[in-house]
Design a protein around this motif. Structure first.
Motif, PDB file in Angstrom:
ATOM      1  N   TYR A  58       0.834  -1.210   0.000  1.00 17.23           N
ATOM      2  CA  TYR A  58       0.000   0.000   0.000  1.00 17.23           C
ATOM      3  C   TYR A  58       0.866   1.256   0.000  1.00 17.23           C
ATOM      4  O   TYR A  58       0.601   2.209  -0.751  1.00 17.23           O
ATOM      5  N   GLY A  59       1.907   1.262   0.824  1.00 13.80           N
ATOM      6  CA  GLY A  59       2.783   2.421   0.895  1.00 13.80           C
ATOM      7  C   GLY A  59       3.516   2.682  -0.410  1.00 13.80           C
ATOM      8  O   GLY A  59       3.629   3.830  -0.863  1.00 13.80           O
ATOM      9  N   ILE A  60       4.015   1.615  -1.042  1.00 18.96           N
ATOM     10  CA  ILE A  60       4.765   1.748  -2.298  1.00 18.96           C
ATOM     11  C   ILE A  60       3.863   2.233  -3.431  1.00 18.96           C
ATOM     12  O   ILE A  60       4.251   3.091  -4.236  1.00 18.96           O
ATOM     13  N   ILE A  61       2.631   1.722  -3.481  1.00 14.89           N
ATOM     14  CA  ILE A  61       1.736   2.038  -4.597  1.00 14.89           C
ATOM     15  C   ILE A  61       0.955   3.340  -4.386  1.00 14.89           C
ATOM     16  O   ILE A  61       0.838   4.162  -5.297  1.00 14.89           O
ATOM     17  N   PHE A  62       0.427   3.538  -3.147  1.00 14.11           N
ATOM     18  CA  PHE A  62      -0.522   4.635  -2.949  1.00 14.11           C
ATOM     19  C   PHE A  62      -0.036   5.777  -2.053  1.00 14.11           C
ATOM     20  O   PHE A  62      -0.527   6.895  -2.179  1.00 14.11           O
ATOM     21  N   ASP A  63       0.873   5.528  -1.131  1.00 18.63           N
ATOM     22  CA  ASP A  63       1.182   6.545  -0.121  1.00 18.63           C
ATOM     23  C   ASP A  63       2.665   6.547   0.220  1.00 18.63           C
ATOM     24  O   ASP A  63       3.094   5.943   1.206  1.00 18.63           O
ATOM     25  N   HIS A  64       3.465   7.270  -0.570  1.00 18.38           N
ATOM     26  CA  HIS A  64       4.903   7.328  -0.326  1.00 18.38           C
ATOM     27  C   HIS A  64       5.249   8.085   0.952  1.00 18.38           C
ATOM     28  O   HIS A  64       6.365   7.957   1.467  1.00 18.38           O
ATOM     29  N   LYS A  65       4.284   8.858   1.458  1.00 18.67           N
ATOM     30  CA  LYS A  65       4.538   9.624   2.683  1.00 18.67           C
ATOM     31  C   LYS A  65       4.766   8.719   3.895  1.00 18.67           C
ATOM     32  O   LYS A  65       5.310   9.162   4.908  1.00 18.67           O
ATOM     33  N   LEU A  66       4.328   7.465   3.776  1.00 15.63           N
ATOM     34  CA  LEU A  66       4.558   6.516   4.872  1.00 15.63           C
ATOM     35  C   LEU A  66       6.041   6.366   5.195  1.00 15.63           C
ATOM     36  O   LEU A  66       6.411   6.074   6.339  1.00 15.63           O
ATOM     37  N   PHE A  67       6.891   6.561   4.201  1.00 18.50           N
ATOM     38  CA  PHE A  67       8.324   6.316   4.381  1.00 18.50           C
ATOM     39  C   PHE A  67       9.096   7.589   4.729  1.00 18.50           C
ATOM     40  O   PHE A  67      10.322   7.561   4.797  1.00 18.50           O
ATOM     41  N   ARG A  68       8.401   8.706   4.929  1.00 17.45           N
ATOM     42  CA  ARG A  68       9.057   9.970   5.247  1.00 17.45           C
ATOM     43  C   ARG A  68       8.801  10.337   6.706  1.00 17.45           C
ATOM     44  O   ARG A  68       7.897  11.110   7.030  1.00 17.45           O
TER      45      ARG A  68
END
Length: 307
Positions: A58-68
């Motif tokens: 989900y993070g990789i496809i839809f929400d890159h902010k998860l990794f910031r």
């Protein structure tokens, strides 16, 4: 109380109660998993690893902010994942090796008291009279519901210790979660705590993921149910609740899981609770109602603020 405050409280209370329903469904899933000859640790690994993969995708496809997120927040979430999430699950599993389910459950449900105490000590919170009465209701309710007053012989001190420490671990999940939510969203906090919990389980299994019978299609179906119903949804919802109403009230409200578990067990598993357990569930519900019941003065203040 303004309209915005009332909306926040409604969302928070609803999130915690739905979280409790998901946690109650977990008991049904565990019963099913045991019929497939899965051990408690295989169930935890199956649940945690699949949930982590879903959240990572989900993070990789839809929400890159998860990794910031900041390094400081990562440290907080490492603690929440390894101690709060994984610690609770593992310690509670060990408690069940030495104790009857009723007593282990009672010890785990001491965590609302611990959440309130930790909140007073570390977050400088103040506890009102209504919260104290609601907490007493939940304590009496969990005691009756657990069946502890029926008498249990041959109590293991080691099991008692595991049960108490599991409650401390879950209390820390709630309190640390409230701190983390000052910096990240509930989804981010839940994702990282889930990922670190999975890494901890991978270390426990020494990297041998083949200990789980992946070739069985039923295991995959059950694993996805565990990952969503028993992991992603309840932990996300409880963090939303903590964000909206605080960890102390969320902890008390989450005891709604007990009466819901009784009802589901009666309907699905045909396990009819005893009168003492129903009475205990009534005390828990009484505590929940009291916690959210507004006095005539509070309602008047709300009306004046609207006007």
């Amino acid at each position: 109380m303004s309209d915005v405050d009332r909306k926040h409280k409604f969302i928070g209370v609803s999130a915690v109660l739905f979280s409790a329903v998901c946690f109650a469904l977990t008991s049904i899933l565990i019963k099913t998993a045991f019929t497939l000859k899965l051990t408690p640790f295989q169930i935890l690994a199956l649940q945690s690893w699949l949930a982590s993969l879903i959240l990572l995708a989900y993070g990789i496809i839809f929400d890159h902010k998860l990794f910031r997120i900041s390094k400081h927040t990562v440290v907080i979430l490492i603690f929440q994942g390894l101690i709060g999430s994984l610690g609770t699950s593992v310690l509670y599993a060990y408690a069940l090796l030495y104790l009857p389910v009723s007593l282990a459950t009672l010890l785990l449900y001491l965590y609302p008291v611990l959440v309130m105490g930790l909140g007073v000590l570390f977050l400088k919170k103040k506890v009102g009279f209504k919260e104290k009465i609601a907490l007493m209701c939940t304590l009496i309710g969990t005691s009756l519901a657990s069946g502890i007053f029926s008498g249990v012989g041959g109590i293991s001190l080691r099991g008692i210790l595991f049960g108490i420490v599991s409650a401390v671990a879950y209390a820390s999940f709630n309190v640390v979660g409230e701190v983390a939510l000052n910096e990240v969203s509930p989804l981010t906090a839940m994702s990282y705590s889930q990922w670190f919990s999975s890494l901890g389980l991978l270390f426990y299994f020494k990297g041998n993921v083949l200990q789980i019978p992946w070739s069985n299609p039923e295991v995959w179906g059950l694993g996805i149910a565990f990952a969503t119903i028993a992991s992603i949804l309840p932990f996300y919802l409880i963090l939303v609740g903590i964000q909206k109403i605080g960890s102390d009230q969320a902890a008390i409200l989450s005891t709604f899981e007990l009466p819901v578990t009784f009802i589901m067990a009666a309907i699905i598993l045909k396990e009819i609770p005893s009168p003492a357990q129903w009475l205990g569930g009534g005390f828990v519900l009484g505590g929940i109602i009291m916690l959210n019941w507004r006095s005539s003065y509070e309602r008047k203040q709300t009306c004046e603020s609207i006007d």
